[in-house]
Design an enzyme around this catalytic site. Structure first.
Site, PDB file in Angstrom:
ATOM      1  N   CYS A   1      31.106  83.409  76.609  1.00 46.11           N
ATOM      2  CA  CYS A   1      29.741  83.102  76.174  1.00 46.11           C
ATOM      3  C   CYS A   1      29.652  81.686  75.619  1.00 46.11           C
ATOM      4  O   CYS A   1      28.663  80.979  75.844  1.00 46.11           O
ATOM      5  CB  CYS A   1      29.267  84.119  75.138  1.00 46.11           C
TER       6      CYS A   1
ATOM      7  N   CYS B   1      27.336  78.526  77.768  1.00 41.76           N
ATOM      8  CA  CYS B   1      26.062  78.103  77.188  1.00 41.76           C
ATOM      9  C   CYS B   1      25.671  76.721  77.706  1.00 41.76           C
ATOM     10  O   CYS B   1      26.398  75.743  77.502  1.00 41.76           O
ATOM     11  CB  CYS B   1      26.159  78.074  75.661  1.00 41.76           C
TER      12      CYS B   1
ATOM     13  N   CYS C   1      16.734  82.636  77.616  1.00 39.28           N
ATOM     14  CA  CYS C   1      17.976  82.374  78.341  1.00 39.28           C
ATOM     15  C   CYS C   1      18.882  83.582  78.167  1.00 39.28           C
ATOM     16  O   CYS C   1      18.936  84.170  77.083  1.00 39.28           O
ATOM     17  CB  CYS C   1      18.640  81.114  77.787  1.00 39.28           C
TER      18      CYS C   1
ATOM     19  N   CYS D   1      38.300  86.339  74.161  1.00 40.47           N
ATOM     20  CA  CYS D   1      37.292  85.932  75.145  1.00 40.47           C
ATOM     21  C   CYS D   1      36.319  84.919  74.540  1.00 40.47           C
ATOM     22  O   CYS D   1      35.822  85.100  73.426  1.00 40.47           O
ATOM     23  CB  CYS D   1      36.517  87.151  75.641  1.00 40.47           C
TER      24      CYS D   1
ATOM     25  N   CYS E   1      29.018  88.095  79.805  1.00 42.45           N
ATOM     26  CA  CYS E   1      29.818  88.956  78.920  1.00 42.45           C
ATOM     27  C   CYS E   1      30.449  90.108  79.688  1.00 42.45           C
ATOM     28  O   CYS E   1      29.742  90.892  80.341  1.00 42.45           O
ATOM     29  CB  CYS E   1      28.955  89.509  77.794  1.00 42.45           C
TER      30      CYS E   1
ATOM     31  N   CYS F   1      24.633  83.811  78.123  1.00 39.80           N
ATOM     32  CA  CYS F   1      25.737  84.347  77.324  1.00 39.80           C
ATOM     33  C   CYS F   1      25.879  85.850  77.483  1.00 39.80           C
ATOM     34  O   CYS F   1      26.977  86.394  77.325  1.00 39.80           O
ATOM     35  CB  CYS F   1      25.565  83.970  75.849  1.00 39.80           C
TER      36      CYS F   1
ATOM     37  N   ASP G   1      11.257  93.803  64.363  1.00 40.32           N
ATOM     38  CA  ASP G   1      11.012  92.351  64.268  1.00 40.32           C
ATOM     39  C   ASP G   1       9.773  92.026  63.449  1.00 40.32           C
ATOM     40  O   ASP G   1       9.128  91.001  63.679  1.00 40.32           O
ATOM     41  CB  ASP G   1      10.834  91.732  65.666  1.00 40.32           C
TER      42      ASP G   1
ATOM     43  N   CYS H   1      19.554  75.979  71.167  1.00 40.94           N
ATOM     44  CA  CYS H   1      19.462  77.210  71.971  1.00 40.94           C
ATOM     45  C   CYS H   1      18.211  77.195  72.851  1.00 40.94           C
ATOM     46  O   CYS H   1      17.098  76.943  72.379  1.00 40.94           O
ATOM     47  CB  CYS H   1      19.433  78.417  71.038  1.00 40.94           C
TER      48      CYS H   1
END
Length: 367
Positions: free
Chosen positions: A209, A213, A256, A206, A263, A259, A149, A229
């Site tokens: 997610c 949300c 958060c 599917c 899964c 999602c 990152d 988000c």
């Protein structure tokens, strides 16, 4: 078949296949649960990124657009790059039921699972650097750069191409053997190693997610509107959180996970035993009033070495004020909000006033 001893893999003319096998073996020895090697071509992903940026879905994260195409062109970010080694490090806690219970308890604070312990960046960077050095010790010097990152890197696309997993409809990477609770890191290198087979997608029909949300931030499969988000709003976004999104944030004060929690592939996730990722400061059980009481010096002391520190104390209070506005109207909740009514930060004050106004509405007698 055992790998050749180090001396047999220690020249620049070493068999690239043997070097690639050794990279994977050393990655496992250093604690990475997955490792793959990819090339540098990301044409389709570059088009997807350009379209996402053109639509302004990155919010105020101007750094996403600042570097042009270097994010999708490793050979331009680091000239001479031929291959990218991607690694994954598990941080799963095997506590999905506990996470849902926390989310259902309005007086508790929910912190994204990745942020409960120490910051992963330094840990992963050190291990990746050690991996590169171990390989150099065996084959001789080569050009490389380590990233966690820390630069414009299209890490999920590179990891997918290296076989670590596929990009799910929520835009997280999913490994069919280990779910999505893992961090990613990369080594850009100038060795012509054989590449791995890219991972194929297995989301099928599917859409859990997308449906779960809270703020409807997944606007289409594989398309995230960061401006909606909760992770973006509570971590990256400065200033006021849009009022229309505040109720849906619930008690999520930093990030958060909904999602990922929903899964189906995360039933295969492995619990991490990494000591650095264990919850600190009781963040997995703390209440909102407890955390709202942290003054800045306490916030800085408790978040030393934590990913939470980057949000800063003002945003920490802003986020908790929103969560307190969504909490039950208990004496502790109301007292916590009253304690910050005259906070010097205009941002904090406005969010506290919003929260108090919500409680005043709840408590108003029926007309």
């Amino acid at each position: 078949m055992s790998l050749p001893p180090p001396a047999a893999v220690c020249s620049t003319s070493a068999d690239p296949r043997a070097v690639a096998r050794r990279v994977r073996e050393l990655a496992r020895e250093l604690g990475f649960q997955r490792c793959g090697i990819a090339g540098v071509e990301l044409g389709a992903d570059e088009d997807h990124l350009r379209d996402w940026l053109a639509q302004g879905l990155y919010g105020t994260m101007d750094w996403m657009a600042r570097h042009g195409d270097r994010r999708s062109r490793p050979q331009e970010l680091v000239p001479g790059t031929l291959r990218v080694v991607s690694v994954g490090l598990d941080y799963g806690r095997d506590d999905g039921e506990q996470a849902w219970r926390t989310l259902a308890d309005g007086e508790r604070a929910y912190v994204a699972r990745y942020a409960l312990g120490r910051d992963y960046h330094k840990l992963m960077r050190n291990r990746l650097q050690k991996l590169a050095e171990r390989v150099q010790d065996e084959i001789g010097p080569f050009g490389h750069r380590v990233f966690v990152d820390s630069a414009p890197v299209l890490e999920r696309a590179l990891a997918r191409n290296g076989g670590l997993g596929w990009i799910g409809k929520h835009t997280c990477l999913i490994d069919s053997d280990g779910g999505s609770w893992f961090f990613l890191g990369e080594i850009y290198l100038d060795l012509p190693l054989p590449v791995d087979e890219p991972a194929s997608a297995h989301c099928g029909t599917c859409v859990r997610c997308i449906e779960v949300c809270p703020t409807r931030a997944i606007v289409a499969p594989y398309r995230l509107d960061a401006r909606r988000c909760i992770s973006y709003l509570t971590i990256e976004h400065e200033g006021a959180i849009p009022e229309e999104l505040r109720p849906a944030i619930g008690n999520r004060i930093f990030g958060c996970d909904d999602c990922q929690l929903v899964c189906p592939w995360n039933k295969f996730a492995k619990r991490s035993d990494e000591p650095d990722f264990r919850a600190r400061n009781d963040l997995d059980v703390a209440t909102l009033p407890q955390l709202f009481a942290w003054e800045e010096d306490e916030f800085l002391r408790r978040t030393e070495g934590s990913p939470i520190r980057r949000s800063g104390h003002e945003r920490w209070l802003r986020n908790i004020a929103v969560a307190l506005g969504n909490a039950p109207s208990t004496p502790d909740v109301l007292a916590a909000l009253e304690s910050r009514r005259e906070h010097p930060s205009p941002v904090v004050r406005e969010h506290v006033q919003w929260a108090l106004a919500r409680h005043a509405t709840y408590l108003a007698p029926d007309s």
